[in-house]
Design a protein around this motif. Sequence first.
Motif, PDB file in Angstrom:
ATOM      1  N   GLY A 356      -7.992  -5.792  -1.565  1.00  0.00           N
ATOM      2  CA  GLY A 356      -7.358  -6.374  -2.738  1.00  0.00           C
ATOM      3  C   GLY A 356      -6.239  -5.487  -3.246  1.00  0.00           C
ATOM      4  N   VAL A 357      -5.203  -6.113  -3.806  1.00  0.00           N
ATOM      5  CA  VAL A 357      -4.071  -5.389  -4.384  1.00  0.00           C
ATOM      6  C   VAL A 357      -3.695  -6.052  -5.704  1.00  0.00           C
ATOM      7  CG1 VAL A 357      -3.134  -4.602  -2.170  1.00  0.00           C
ATOM      8  CG2 VAL A 357      -2.415  -6.815  -3.094  1.00  0.00           C
ATOM      9  N   ARG A 358      -3.068  -5.272  -6.581  1.00  0.00           N
ATOM     10  CA  ARG A 358      -2.558  -5.847  -7.826  1.00  0.00           C
ATOM     11  C   ARG A 358      -1.133  -6.337  -7.648  1.00  0.00           C
ATOM     12  NH1 ARG A 358      -3.326  -2.424 -13.166  1.00  0.00           N
ATOM     13  NH2 ARG A 358      -2.214  -0.866 -11.935  1.00  0.00           N
ATOM     14  N   SER A 359      -0.321  -5.606  -6.891  1.00  0.00           N
ATOM     15  CA  SER A 359       1.085  -5.957  -6.708  1.00  0.00           C
ATOM     16  C   SER A 359       1.233  -7.095  -5.704  1.00  0.00           C
ATOM     17  CB  SER A 359       1.866  -4.739  -6.218  1.00  0.00           C
ATOM     18  OG  SER A 359       3.173  -5.108  -5.834  1.00  0.00           O
ATOM     19  N   ALA A 360       1.917  -8.153  -6.104  1.00  0.00           N
ATOM     20  CA  ALA A 360       2.125  -9.293  -5.206  1.00  0.00           C
ATOM     21  C   ALA A 360       2.892  -8.891  -3.955  1.00  0.00           C
ATOM     22  CB  ALA A 360       2.859 -10.404  -5.941  1.00  0.00           C
ATOM     23  N   ASP A 361       3.745  -7.884  -4.058  1.00  0.00           N
ATOM     24  CA  ASP A 361       4.527  -7.442  -2.907  1.00  0.00           C
ATOM     25  C   ASP A 361       3.642  -6.891  -1.791  1.00  0.00           C
ATOM     26  OD1 ASP A 361       6.810  -8.136  -4.267  1.00  0.00           O
ATOM     27  OD2 ASP A 361       7.289  -6.094  -4.898  1.00  0.00           O
ATOM     28  N   LEU A 362       2.439  -6.452  -2.157  1.00  0.00           N
ATOM     29  CA  LEU A 362       1.538  -5.855  -1.182  1.00  0.00           C
ATOM     30  C   LEU A 362       0.523  -6.847  -0.613  1.00  0.00           C
ATOM     31  CD1 LEU A 362       0.884  -2.455  -2.966  1.00  0.00           C
ATOM     32  CD2 LEU A 362       2.318  -2.848  -0.951  1.00  0.00           C
ATOM     33  N   ALA A 363       0.615  -8.111  -1.021  1.00  0.00           N
ATOM     34  CA  ALA A 363      -0.357  -9.105  -0.552  1.00  0.00           C
ATOM     35  C   ALA A 363      -0.472  -9.164   0.972  1.00  0.00           C
ATOM     36  CB  ALA A 363      -0.004 -10.482  -1.117  1.00  0.00           C
ATOM     37  N   PRO A 364       0.611  -8.984   1.737  1.00  0.00           N
ATOM     38  CA  PRO A 364       0.464  -9.035   3.206  1.00  0.00           C
ATOM     39  C   PRO A 364      -0.395  -7.912   3.786  1.00  0.00           C
ATOM     40  CG  PRO A 364       2.750  -9.430   2.571  1.00  0.00           C
ATOM     41  CD  PRO A 364       2.038  -8.964   1.339  1.00  0.00           C
ATOM     42  N   THR A 365      -0.696  -6.886   3.008  1.00  0.00           N
ATOM     43  CA  THR A 365      -1.539  -5.807   3.542  1.00  0.00           C
ATOM     44  C   THR A 365      -3.021  -6.150   3.510  1.00  0.00           C
ATOM     45  OG1 THR A 365      -1.834  -4.655   1.411  1.00  0.00           O
ATOM     46  CG2 THR A 365       0.149  -4.121   2.698  1.00  0.00           C
ATOM     47  N   ASP A 392       1.020   0.398  -5.674  1.00  0.00           N
ATOM     48  CA  ASP A 392       0.036  -0.444  -6.364  1.00  0.00           C
ATOM     49  C   ASP A 392      -0.538   0.243  -7.604  1.00  0.00           C
ATOM     50  OD1 ASP A 392      -0.995  -3.025  -6.307  1.00  0.00           O
ATOM     51  OD2 ASP A 392      -2.871  -2.399  -5.382  1.00  0.00           O
ATOM     52  N   GLU A 393      -0.014   1.393  -7.946  1.00  0.00           N
ATOM     53  CA  GLU A 393      -0.436   2.149  -9.130  1.00  0.00           C
ATOM     54  C   GLU A 393      -1.955   2.324  -9.169  1.00  0.00           C
ATOM     55  OE1 GLU A 393       1.400   0.091 -12.435  1.00  0.00           O
ATOM     56  OE2 GLU A 393       3.171   1.366 -12.267  1.00  0.00           O
ATOM     57  N   LEU A 394      -2.516   2.680  -7.998  1.00  0.00           N
ATOM     58  CA  LEU A 394      -3.924   3.061  -7.833  1.00  0.00           C
ATOM     59  C   LEU A 394      -4.898   1.883  -7.875  1.00  0.00           C
ATOM     60  CD1 LEU A 394      -4.041   6.224 -10.173  1.00  0.00           C
ATOM     61  CD2 LEU A 394      -3.240   6.064  -7.802  1.00  0.00           C
ATOM     62  N   ALA A 395      -4.408   0.650  -7.917  1.00  0.00           N
ATOM     63  CA  ALA A 395      -5.289  -0.512  -8.105  1.00  0.00           C
ATOM     64  C   ALA A 395      -5.808  -1.113  -6.800  1.00  0.00           C
ATOM     65  CB  ALA A 395      -4.565  -1.595  -8.900  1.00  0.00           C
ATOM     66  N   VAL A 426     -13.264  -8.999  -7.717  1.00  0.00           N
ATOM     67  CA  VAL A 426     -11.819  -9.204  -7.774  1.00  0.00           C
ATOM     68  C   VAL A 426     -11.214  -8.868  -6.413  1.00  0.00           C
ATOM     69  CG1 VAL A 426     -11.765  -8.686 -10.233  1.00  0.00           C
ATOM     70  CG2 VAL A 426     -11.328  -6.854  -8.589  1.00  0.00           C
ATOM     71  N   GLY A 427      -9.930  -9.229  -6.262  1.00  0.00           N
ATOM     72  CA  GLY A 427      -9.239  -8.969  -4.999  1.00  0.00           C
ATOM     73  C   GLY A 427      -9.202 -10.202  -4.123  1.00  0.00           C
ATOM     74  N   ALA A 428      -8.247 -10.216  -3.213  1.00  0.00           N
ATOM     75  CA  ALA A 428      -8.079 -11.382  -2.346  1.00  0.00           C
ATOM     76  C   ALA A 428      -9.234 -11.535  -1.368  1.00  0.00           C
ATOM     77  CB  ALA A 428      -6.758 -11.275  -1.585  1.00  0.00           C
ATOM     78  N   ARG A 429      -9.721 -10.415  -0.837  1.00  0.00           N
ATOM     79  CA  ARG A 429     -10.822 -10.476   0.132  1.00  0.00           C
ATOM     80  C   ARG A 429     -11.843  -9.394  -0.174  1.00  0.00           C
ATOM     81  NH1 ARG A 429      -8.291 -11.186   6.099  1.00  0.00           N
ATOM     82  NH2 ARG A 429     -10.302 -10.255   6.576  1.00  0.00           N
ATOM     83  N   PRO A 430     -12.593  -9.573  -1.270  1.00  0.00           N
ATOM     84  CA  PRO A 430     -13.603  -8.565  -1.612  1.00  0.00           C
ATOM     85  C   PRO A 430     -14.756  -8.582  -0.613  1.00  0.00           C
ATOM     86  CG  PRO A 430     -13.853 -10.489  -3.015  1.00  0.00           C
ATOM     87  CD  PRO A 430     -12.595 -10.701  -2.215  1.00  0.00           C
TER      88      PRO A 430
END
Length: 544
Positions: A356-365, A392-395, A426-430
């Motif tokens: 999971g990431v907070r920044s949308a720019d990092l979603a592909p990771t 991602d400021e540690l998130a 939380v997160g896209a794939r917890p």
Amino acid sequence: MTAGERTAAFPGATVFKGATVVDGTGADRYRADVRIADGVITEIGAGLGGGTVVDADGLVLAPGFIDMHAHSDLALLLEPEHPAKVTQGVTCEVLGQDGLSYAPVDDTTLPALRRQLAGWNGDPAGFDWDWRDVGGYLDRIDRTRVAVNACYLVPHGSLRMLAMGWDNRPPTPAELDRMRQVLAQGLLHGAVGMSSGLSYTPGMYADTAELAALCTVVAAYGGFHAPHQRSYGKGALEGYAEMVEIARRSGCALHLTHATMNFGVNRGRAGEFLDLVDRALADGVDLTLDSYPYLPGSTTLAALLPSWAAEGGPGATLARLADPAACERIRYAMERTGSDGCHGVVADWATVQISGVRSADLAPTVGRTVADLAAERGAGGTEVFLDLLRRDELATTVLQHVGHEENVRAVMRHPAHTVGSDGLLVGARPHPRAWGTFPRYLGHYGRELGVLTLEQAITRMTGRPAARLGLDRRGRIAPGHHADLVLLDPERVRDTATFEQPRLPAEGIQYVYVNGTAVVRQGRTTGARPGRALRRTDRGTLAR
């Protein structure tokens, strides 16, 4: 098999007709009718009638499941119907885990905690943080009206922040006194004990003496210490031994959370850990433990940093990540000596997968390992690690693929074992354990592999954790007990959540009742919210 309902005379009651009762004590299953009314179990017998009759022939009626290690501290308030847990049969959760949560706090520590815990719980915009102490948080649970019951542990790291910030040093006598006073207040407000997070900042800066002094307070109120100990990799056995020593010094009951032996250095070593547990029990230590039925673990990416790099809180950590000299020190620890945040082992970036990431720019990771990303970029794994933390400021949250099947099975067989999901929501794939832990015990490890009998598995989910929590009228099917109940199909119950699709509900859970109200009926959530905060009283027992 699917349960059916019909209405009969006896207003306000429900009868589970012809159920196979597994009562949470470990006793053999038996067939009976069970009547509930006004939130409690009123009668067990044969030929019972009721206002609503549920045909339970061929189904198992069990006490509601208790999640001994939950991370629903905000999720329960943001999504109070709580489908991730009620669809598993969970009727009570223990919050405030790993030494970090949102009570007690003040206006200085709350913003920093929100930032530090964003990867665990999110940080919702516009959320009303209208509490500062444990009592206020438990009141907020009650005002929100939630689907499940909740107990709370006072987090040691949050106490330390209040008393002395993020300093890496022992507390002064005055600071220790403040921690003890705030801890006592939290226990008086209803907390069931104290958690600690000894591989997370600032909890990792505490020494044995500090923890023993605080556990003495916990013991005085009849609570227990639930540590995330210092290492689950190199030094794991030494970490567990320290927790036992703290229990001996303080007289405080001990509950070892997510009790695992992970990383390559611990393959096949569960027996050594369990020998330590058995010796402590033989010496009179009041000890229980929990685990989850999966191999990978889950945490934040920032948690892998060396402890010195996280000193001072999230702002100071991000400043170090912008300093080339500090980054070189971090790289050396991650690649050469082993980071204490990474449990004393050298990082294997092929085992660290972004969840999971907070920044949308990092979603592909998301779904990629750090090693994959490094290969794609033509960079080193630690370089990618540091870049993700900054951007991602540690998130960022991750899965760590470091578990061993033989260790998992050995721990769950132990008589002191209970069940905790340790699931982040939380997160896209917890991690799928947030949705699948309890049916996985029953289906995969029970029915399919035979590691636990049905009675053994249910006792670990119900009667044994209820005893640890002091819930003297929950965790068992008996007249006068609260009607926290699960009706399930023993031949169909299984987890469906996967690492690719982690938010899929269990199969085979037909009905779930919390305080006598159905939160799942015929396999579907009802939207009912009958749960409440369960508070320890000043007499060391939980309010009924």
